[in-house]
Every structure is written in structure tokens, then in C-alpha cells.
Design a protein around this motif. Structure first.
Motif, PDB file in Angstrom:
ATOM      1  N   LYS A 110       7.167 -17.073  -5.263  1.00 51.53           N
ATOM      2  CA  LYS A 110       6.366 -16.674  -3.426  1.00 51.53           C
ATOM      3  C   LYS A 110       6.191 -15.436  -3.753  1.00 51.53           C
ATOM      4  O   LYS A 110       7.139 -14.824  -3.801  1.00 51.53           O
ATOM      5  CB  LYS A 110       7.254 -17.592  -2.817  1.00 51.53           C
ATOM      6  N   ASP A 112       5.112 -12.850  -0.349  1.00 45.99           N
ATOM      7  CA  ASP A 112       5.272 -11.918   0.471  1.00 45.99           C
ATOM      8  C   ASP A 112       4.422 -11.668   1.842  1.00 45.99           C
ATOM      9  O   ASP A 112       3.425 -11.104   1.121  1.00 45.99           O
ATOM     10  CB  ASP A 112       6.469 -11.714   1.378  1.00 45.99           C
ATOM     11  N   HIS A 118       1.251  -4.593  -8.233  1.00 48.16           N
ATOM     12  CA  HIS A 118       1.112  -5.945  -8.721  1.00 48.16           C
ATOM     13  C   HIS A 118       2.318  -6.522  -8.919  1.00 48.16           C
ATOM     14  O   HIS A 118       3.165  -6.867  -8.360  1.00 48.16           O
ATOM     15  CB  HIS A 118       0.879  -5.307 -10.536  1.00 48.16           C
ATOM     16  N   THR A 120       5.243  -8.749 -10.759  1.00 47.90           N
ATOM     17  CA  THR A 120       5.703  -8.345 -12.367  1.00 47.90           C
ATOM     18  C   THR A 120       6.034 -10.083 -12.479  1.00 47.90           C
ATOM     19  O   THR A 120       5.848 -10.954 -12.194  1.00 47.90           O
ATOM     20  CB  THR A 120       7.276  -8.136 -11.605  1.00 47.90           C
ATOM     21  N   GLU A 122       8.028 -13.071 -15.207  1.00 48.97           N
ATOM     22  CA  GLU A 122       9.379 -13.657 -15.962  1.00 48.97           C
ATOM     23  C   GLU A 122       8.848 -14.296 -16.702  1.00 48.97           C
ATOM     24  O   GLU A 122       9.092 -14.918 -16.658  1.00 48.97           O
ATOM     25  CB  GLU A 122      10.135 -13.782 -15.275  1.00 48.97           C
ATOM     26  N   LYS A 156       8.613  -3.727   5.672  1.00 46.62           N
ATOM     27  CA  LYS A 156      10.666  -4.085   5.349  1.00 46.62           C
ATOM     28  C   LYS A 156      10.924  -1.913   4.634  1.00 46.62           C
ATOM     29  O   LYS A 156      10.776  -2.143   2.718  1.00 46.62           O
ATOM     30  CB  LYS A 156      10.456  -4.841   4.837  1.00 46.62           C
ATOM     31  N   ASN A 158      13.927  -2.645   3.339  1.00 47.92           N
ATOM     32  CA  ASN A 158      15.407  -2.795   1.959  1.00 47.92           C
ATOM     33  C   ASN A 158      14.466  -3.458   1.251  1.00 47.92           C
ATOM     34  O   ASN A 158      14.498  -4.185   0.208  1.00 47.92           O
ATOM     35  CB  ASN A 158      15.870  -3.965   2.801  1.00 47.92           C
ATOM     36  N   ALA A 159      13.361  -3.497   1.548  1.00 46.40           N
ATOM     37  CA  ALA A 159      12.033  -4.947   0.170  1.00 46.40           C
ATOM     38  C   ALA A 159      12.233  -3.635  -1.251  1.00 46.40           C
ATOM     39  O   ALA A 159      12.045  -2.573  -1.577  1.00 46.40           O
ATOM     40  CB  ALA A 159      10.579  -3.885   0.918  1.00 46.40           C
TER      41      ALA A 159
HETATM   42  N1  LIG Z   1       7.052 -14.246  -9.939  1.00 46.37           N
HETATM   43  C1  LIG Z   1       7.330 -13.054  -8.869  1.00 46.37           C
HETATM   44  C2  LIG Z   1       7.440 -13.569  -7.702  1.00 46.37           C
HETATM   45  C3  LIG Z   1       7.183 -12.281  -6.466  1.00 46.37           C
HETATM   46  N2  LIG Z   1       6.654 -11.193  -6.797  1.00 46.37           N
HETATM   47  C4  LIG Z   1       6.957 -10.445  -6.123  1.00 46.37           C
HETATM   48  C5  LIG Z   1       5.914 -10.667  -4.294  1.00 46.37           C
HETATM   49  C6  LIG Z   1       6.967 -10.618  -3.187  1.00 46.37           C
HETATM   50  O1  LIG Z   1       6.158 -10.113  -1.743  1.00 46.37           O
HETATM   51  C7  LIG Z   1       7.772  -9.994  -3.607  1.00 46.37           C
HETATM   52  C8  LIG Z   1       9.691 -10.056  -3.941  1.00 46.37           C
HETATM   53  O2  LIG Z   1       9.800 -11.374  -4.006  1.00 46.37           O
HETATM   54  P1  LIG Z   1      10.946 -12.216  -2.989  1.00 46.37           P
HETATM   55  O3  LIG Z   1      11.787 -11.896  -2.105  1.00 46.37           O
HETATM   56  O4  LIG Z   1      11.768 -13.605  -4.255  1.00 46.37           O
HETATM   57  O5  LIG Z   1      12.460 -11.638  -4.106  1.00 46.37           O
HETATM   58  P2  LIG Z   1      13.597 -10.706  -3.701  1.00 46.37           P
HETATM   59  O6  LIG Z   1      14.087 -11.212  -2.827  1.00 46.37           O
HETATM   60  O7  LIG Z   1      14.536 -10.710  -5.369  1.00 46.37           O
HETATM   61  O8  LIG Z   1      13.198  -8.850  -3.079  1.00 46.37           O
HETATM   62  P3  LIG Z   1      13.496  -8.129  -1.949  1.00 46.37           P
HETATM   63  O9  LIG Z   1      15.325  -8.374  -1.294  1.00 46.37           O
HETATM   64  O10 LIG Z   1      12.410  -7.075  -2.140  1.00 46.37           O
HETATM   65  O11 LIG Z   1      12.224  -9.697  -1.107  1.00 46.37           O
HETATM   66  O12 LIG Z   1       8.080  -9.639  -5.544  1.00 46.37           O
HETATM   67  C9  LIG Z   1       6.343 -10.239  -8.144  1.00 46.37           C
HETATM   68  O13 LIG Z   1       5.927  -9.716  -8.162  1.00 46.37           O
HETATM   69  N3  LIG Z   1       6.663 -11.532  -8.880  1.00 46.37           N
END
Ligand SMILES: Nc1ccn([C@H]2C[C@H](O)[C@@H](COP(=O)(O)OP(=O)(O)OP(=O)(O)O)O2)c(=O)n1
Length: 178
Positions: A110, A112, A118, A120, A122, A156, A158-159
Motif C-alpha cells: 500500500k 499513501d 520512487h 522501494t 523488497e 507529514k 514524521n513520514a
Molecule cells: N513496497 C513499498 C510500499 C510502500 N512504499 C512507499 C509508499 C508509502 O506511502 C510509503 C510508506 O509506506 P508505509 O506507510 O507502509 O510505511 P511505514 O508505515 O513503515 O512508514 P511511515 O511511518 O513513513 O508511514 O512507502 C514503497 O516505497 N514501497
């Protein structure tokens, strides 16, 4: 509801979705295909620590491609920089990539509203497999969001993944307090 090709095109016309580089040919019936960028990374340490900043080493995918091996997590990146301002983007795999035994995200698909970067990836694989920069690697799908947004991801404070980078970003879990 998942957005159709026409809805995605309208959003692109209005600047509500930005995809760079953009090619109309990558638009599917209700998705947009994204491609593997040339930067890859993997963690330096064998044992990762969720509370610590785990460092990565970077690699580049050359002309000859790069062989991925099982039991290693690779961080990759989409060639495309994207912005999504009025819908929720999800990164999904592609069947042809899955059929090579390649996963492109570990649990996180997901995005936001307001994510501008870009993506990332995994990446893991079940079989040694050679990959190439520029190959189709995934697809973005878009969902309507219901209700007003209070915190756009790009605003945000804290993003964790806001800093624009065409290189993969390692886990910033260490920024969470737990
Ligand atoms: N495989 C992925 C999934 C998501 N994102 C990006 C898009 C999301 O808007 C952002 C943040 O993703 P999450 O909210 O899942 O991550 P966290 O909750 O860990 O981070 P944050 O605290 O910044 O929301 O990362 C990414 O680059 N690669």
C-alpha cells in the motif's frame, strides 16, 4: 473501487497522478506498469535488528543484468517517480514476474495519498534469476479514498520515506519508538 484506465488517464491529465517517465503503452485496463530501476541494495549484516539502523550496500544492475539468489532480501526501486494526490496507490506484482519466482514486496504494497517518490521494492526470489534494469517489475493500481485527508504523506513531518531518491531506501523502523 479500483480505478479504470480512463479514470487513471483523467487523474494524470489533472496532475492528480504524476508518473515520470510516463508512457501511455504502460497503462493497462486498470493499472499502470512500472519498471525496475538500475539501483539495488542489500543489507550489510546477516542479522538485522528492528531497533537499529541497518546499513545497506548498493549495487548497480549492468547491461548484462544481475542474478538474484534465494534467501537474500534485495532492495530495489522503480524506475518511475510517482506522485498520487487524490487516490490510494497500491504496488502489485505482475504475473510474468511472479511466474519467474520473484516477489517484489514483502508485506508492504500500500502507498499513501500524497506519496511522492520512487517506490522501494523488497525483492526476494525462490529460484536464482537474472533481472535487468528497465524490465517490467510491477503495476500500480489506484483506489478511491473515502473522506477528507488530514495528513498527506508528503506533508507529514514524521513520514519516513519522503526524501526523494532514485535509490532504494532501507528500513527506517529505527525512527519508531517501541
Ligand atoms: N513496497 C513499498 C510500499 C510502500 N512504499 C512507499 C509508499 C508509502 O506511502 C510509503 C510508506 O509506506 P508505509 O506507510 O507502509 O510505511 P511505514 O508505515 O513503515 O512508514 P511511515 O511511518 O513513513 O508511514 O512507502 C514503497 O516505497 N514501497
Amino acid at each position: 473501487m479500483i480505478w479504470s484506465d480512463k479514470k487513471i488517464l483523467t487523474a494524470i491529465d489533472r496532475g492528480e497522478i504524476v508518473i515520470r517517465p510516463y508512457d501511455r503503452a504502460n497503462l493497462g485496463t486498470n493499472s499502470y506498469d512500472v519498471h525496475l530501476g538500475k539501483h539495488l541494495a542489500r543489507y550489510k549484516d546477516h542479522i538485522l535488528d528492528a531497533r537499529k539502523h541497518n546499513e545497506i550496500e548498493e549495487m548497480e544492475i549492468g547491461e548484462e543484468g544481475f542474478v538474484l539468489h534465494p534467501n537474500t532480501l534485495y532492495l530495489g526501486v522503480t524506475l518511475e517517480y510517482t506522485e498520487t494526490h487524490s487516490s490510494v496507490p497500491f504496488l502489485e506484482g505482475k504475473s510474468s514476474v511472479g511466474r519467474l519466482g520473484i516477489d517484489i514486496h514483502a508485506t508492504a504494497g500500500k502507498g499513501d495519498v500524497g506519496f511522492c517518490n520512487h517506490w522501494t521494492l523488497e525483492i526476494s526470489c525462490t529460484h536464482p534469476v537474472r533481472v535487468y534494469a528497465g524490465m517490467p517489475i510491477g503495476q500500480l493500481i489506484y483506489f478511491a479514498v473515502e473522506g477528507d485527508i488530514e495528513n498527506y504523506y508528503n506533508k507529514k513531518p514524521n513520514a519516513k520515506y519522503n526524501r526523494v531518491s532514485e535509490r532504494p531506501m532501507e528500513s527506517m523502523m529505527w525512527k519508531n519508538s517501541f
